[in-house]
Scaffold this motif. Structure first.
Motif, short mmCIF file in Angstrom:
data_model
loop_
_atom_site.label_atom_id
_atom_site.label_comp_id
_atom_site.label_asym_id
_atom_site.label_seq_id
_atom_site.Cartn_x
_atom_site.Cartn_y
_atom_site.Cartn_z
N ARG A 152 -18.55 20.48 4.40
CA ARG A 152 -17.59 21.08 5.33
C ARG A 152 -16.28 20.30 5.31
NH1 ARG A 152 -18.93 25.16 8.41
NH2 ARG A 152 -17.02 24.78 9.63
N MET A 153 -16.37 19.00 5.23
CA MET A 153 -15.15 18.20 5.20
C MET A 153 -14.33 18.50 3.94
SD MET A 153 -16.80 14.62 6.62
CE MET A 153 -15.28 13.70 6.92
N ALA A 154 -15.04 18.65 2.81
CA ALA A 154 -14.35 18.88 1.54
C ALA A 154 -13.80 20.30 1.44
CB ALA A 154 -15.31 18.61 0.38
N VAL A 155 -14.56 21.28 1.91
CA VAL A 155 -14.17 22.67 1.72
C VAL A 155 -13.24 23.16 2.83
CG1 VAL A 155 -15.06 25.05 1.55
CG2 VAL A 155 -16.28 23.18 0.44
N TYR A 156 -13.51 22.75 4.08
CA TYR A 156 -12.78 23.32 5.21
C TYR A 156 -11.87 22.33 5.93
CZ TYR A 156 -16.36 26.93 4.67
OH TYR A 156 -17.19 27.90 4.18
N GLY A 157 -11.99 21.05 5.61
CA GLY A 157 -11.15 20.07 6.28
C GLY A 157 -11.67 19.62 7.63
N ASP A 158 -12.95 19.87 7.93
CA ASP A 158 -13.53 19.37 9.17
C ASP A 158 -13.46 17.84 9.19
OD1 ASP A 158 -14.14 22.01 9.55
OD2 ASP A 158 -16.30 21.73 9.73
N THR A 159 -13.48 17.28 10.38
CA THR A 159 -13.39 15.83 10.52
C THR A 159 -14.56 15.31 11.35
OG1 THR A 159 -12.14 15.87 12.61
CG2 THR A 159 -10.87 16.07 10.55
N VAL A 160 -14.75 14.00 11.30
CA VAL A 160 -15.81 13.40 12.12
C VAL A 160 -15.52 13.61 13.60
CG1 VAL A 160 -16.55 11.72 10.39
CG2 VAL A 160 -14.68 11.13 11.97
N ASP A 161 -14.25 13.73 13.97
CA ASP A 161 -13.90 14.01 15.37
C ASP A 161 -14.39 15.40 15.78
OD1 ASP A 161 -12.66 11.55 15.65
OD2 ASP A 161 -10.69 12.33 15.09
N ASP A 162 -14.33 16.37 14.86
CA ASP A 162 -14.87 17.71 15.16
C ASP A 162 -16.36 17.64 15.41
OD1 ASP A 162 -12.38 19.01 14.81
OD2 ASP A 162 -12.68 19.05 12.63
N PHE A 163 -17.07 16.89 14.58
CA PHE A 163 -18.52 16.76 14.77
C PHE A 163 -18.82 16.10 16.12
CE2 PHE A 163 -18.55 16.08 9.88
CZ PHE A 163 -18.30 17.42 9.68
N ALA A 164 -18.03 15.08 16.46
CA ALA A 164 -18.25 14.40 17.74
C ALA A 164 -18.03 15.35 18.91
CB ALA A 164 -17.32 13.20 17.84
N ARG A 165 -17.07 16.26 18.79
CA ARG A 165 -16.82 17.22 19.88
C ARG A 165 -18.05 18.07 20.17
NH1 ARG A 165 -11.74 17.49 17.04
NH2 ARG A 165 -10.05 16.70 18.37
N VAL A 166 -18.81 18.40 19.13
CA VAL A 166 -20.04 19.18 19.34
C VAL A 166 -21.03 18.38 20.17
CG1 VAL A 166 -22.01 20.26 18.19
CG2 VAL A 166 -19.72 20.50 17.21
N LYS A 167 -21.20 17.11 19.84
CA LYS A 167 -22.13 16.27 20.61
C LYS A 167 -21.68 16.12 22.05
CE LYS A 167 -25.43 13.44 21.61
NZ LYS A 167 -26.83 13.91 21.72
N VAL A 168 -20.41 15.91 22.26
CA VAL A 168 -19.88 15.76 23.62
C VAL A 168 -20.16 17.03 24.42
CG1 VAL A 168 -17.76 15.49 24.98
CG2 VAL A 168 -18.14 14.05 22.96
N LYS A 169 -19.91 18.17 23.82
CA LYS A 169 -20.16 19.46 24.47
C LYS A 169 -21.63 19.64 24.84
CE LYS A 169 -20.74 23.04 21.78
NZ LYS A 169 -22.09 23.56 22.14
N ASN A 170 -22.51 19.40 23.88
CA ASN A 170 -23.94 19.64 24.12
C ASN A 170 -24.53 18.61 25.07
OD1 ASN A 170 -23.83 21.84 22.47
ND2 ASN A 170 -24.82 20.87 20.70
N ALA A 171 -24.06 17.38 25.00
CA ALA A 171 -24.56 16.37 25.93
C ALA A 171 -24.16 16.70 27.36
CB ALA A 171 -24.05 14.99 25.54
N ALA A 172 -22.96 17.25 27.54
CA ALA A 172 -22.52 17.65 28.88
C ALA A 172 -23.42 18.74 29.45
CB ALA A 172 -21.07 18.13 28.84
N ALA A 173 -23.83 19.69 28.59
CA ALA A 173 -24.74 20.74 29.04
C ALA A 173 -26.14 20.19 29.28
CB ALA A 173 -24.78 21.87 28.01
N GLY A 174 -26.61 19.34 28.36
CA GLY A 174 -27.94 18.76 28.50
C GLY A 174 -28.10 17.92 29.76
N ALA A 175 -27.00 17.29 30.18
CA ALA A 175 -27.05 16.48 31.40
C ALA A 175 -27.37 17.33 32.63
CB ALA A 175 -25.72 15.76 31.59
N LEU A 176 -27.17 18.64 32.52
CA LEU A 176 -27.43 19.56 33.63
C LEU A 176 -28.80 20.23 33.53
CD1 LEU A 176 -23.92 21.31 33.61
CD2 LEU A 176 -24.66 19.38 35.04
N ASN A 177 -29.58 19.89 32.49
CA ASN A 177 -30.85 20.57 32.24
C ASN A 177 -32.01 19.63 32.55
OD1 ASN A 177 -33.07 21.96 31.21
ND2 ASN A 177 -31.91 22.83 29.52
N PRO A 178 -32.80 19.92 33.58
CA PRO A 178 -33.89 19.00 33.96
C PRO A 178 -35.01 18.91 32.94
CG PRO A 178 -33.99 21.04 35.24
CD PRO A 178 -32.69 21.07 34.50
#
Length: 395
Positions: A152-178
């Motif tokens: 993805r980084m080579a073909v589309y220009g994605d960055t490690v910061d983009d990948f980190a944004r996914v984790k931040v998003k999902n962790a925020a949701a998971g924090a609300l799930n018992p």
């Protein structure tokens, strides 16, 4: 429409509990029965999603759970499709309901996962592509996820910061799930500071292996109405399609592509075909979605799923996460449960757990992580060896 009703859902919390997978699945089944307002004796059939790691009972999961709940004569089915096992179990249950073989079916999946990453079962199996990718390439799952991230980084220009944004998003949701294993919000800086596992992916970019269980009680619409469920969540489509020849992009566990000299590749890949088949059967499109639960084995792979389920074009997944489109409160929240990043993999249970989350969301009972006005949702994942998995649920 061949809709079937979701009368009940139940889960055992994900974690590393050190107990039998039978205990997790039985707890989830009892929770689903209670949610449906039915007794175990009302169930006409049981479909179990198998685990191949839990010893002999894992190979006869349907009977294992029926025995644990108490023999009562129900039909038994057991299915194995790796990470797609849960969707295959839902498909088998739906077929029995629509064929008139059972009025109400219990679907159960559970696992007790090993520590660390998954490895193939023991023995010498040179004709097994899963065995080969470990023995020939040393390609553990994290290494494979990293190769996809690099692509993805080579073909589309994605960055490690983009990948980190996914984790931040999902962790925020998971924090609300018992029910989630990891219930702590994280920052992009914490992702970047976590251990490098397989460049460019860090520890917080990769899902863990977990124990857990999930269950559904499914029925025909007439049975649902007779038993007081006037407006249940409905499963409208289940996609379990396989790939088509030739395959032009490497896909776990295969370590080579097919020759495309004589036959041109399909205009879209295997994962995209899974969602397309589900949309076609349900009579909807990605523009109709309120939310999605997708298979985030790694943060980079979640970006692939945005494209594969039609939320955006190829290479545009990172743009969606940058703009907050897929976060809670965004236009189409993806993984409002917290995803595998918050739960980890309990392989036979995870596709069932995805349907549990859709059900809570479509009922409007998901609490602090509720997607406002949710009416249509899709799940998507895949299993080794060409097992597709997508479920469309509506209300």
């Amino acid at each position: 429409m061949n809709d079937i009703a979701v009368l009940g859902v139940g889960m055992h919390p994900w974690g590393k509990w050190g107990r039998s997978f039978v205990e997790y699945g039985t707890a989830a089944a009892r929770a689903a029965l209670a949610d449906a307002g039915l007794s175990w004796r009302d169930i006409g059939a049981v479909v179990g999603a198998d685990t191949v790691r839990g010893g002999y009972p894992g190979y006869v999961a349907g009977a294992t759970f029926a025995r644990a709940l108490g023999w009562q004569g129900a039909r038994i089915t057991s299915v194995y499709a790796a990470c797609a096992s849960g969707a295959q179990a839902v498909s088998a249950a739906r077929a029995q309901i629509l064929a008139g073989l059972a009025d109400v079916v219990l679907v159960v999946g559970a696992d007790a996962a090993p520590k660390g990453f998954f490895a193939p079962a023991g023995g010498e199996r040179p004709d097994d592509p899963d065995w080969l990718r470990f023995r020939v390439l040393g390609a553990t799952n994290p290494a494979y996820f990293a190769l996809y991230a690099r692509r993805r980084m080579a073909v589309y220009g994605d960055t490690v910061d983009d990948f980190a944004r996914v984790k931040v998003k999902n962790a925020a949701a998971g924090a609300l799930n018992p029910l989630a294993r990891y219930r702590k919000a994280v920052s992009a800086e914490e992702v970047a500071a976590s251990a490098l596992v397989a460049d460019p992916l860090r520890l917080l970019d990769i899902c863990a292996t977990s124990d857990g269980g999930a269950a559904l009680v499914l029925s025909g619409m007439e049975f649902a109405r007779r038993h007081g469920h006037a407006d249940p969540v409905r499963i409208r489509a289940v996609s379990t399609v396989s790939p088509v020849y030739p395959r032009a992009v490497l896909d776990l566990p295969d370590i080579a592509t097919d020759s495309a000299v004589a036959v041109s590749p399909a205009p879209y890949g295997f994962r995209a075909s899974i969602a397309r088949a589900a949309y076609e059967e349900a009579g909807i499109g990605p523009e109709d979605l309120s939310l999605a639960e997708v298979y985030d084995l790694s943060t980079a792979l979640e970006l692939e799923w945005y494209e594969d389920i039609g939320l955006c074009g190829a290479g545009e997944g990172a743009k969606l996460v940058r703009e907050g489109v897929t976060a809670l409160g965004g236009r189409v929240p993806v993984n409002p449960s917290g995803g595998l990043g918050s739960f980890g993999e309990a392989v036979p249970a995870q596709a069932i757990a995805q349907v549990c989350e859709l059900t809570w969301q479509l009922r409007g009972t998901a609490g602090a992580r509720q997607v406002a006005g949710a009416r249509v949702g899709i799940t998507a994942n895949q299993g080794l060896f060409g097992h597709g998995s997508a479920v469309v649920a509506v209300r």
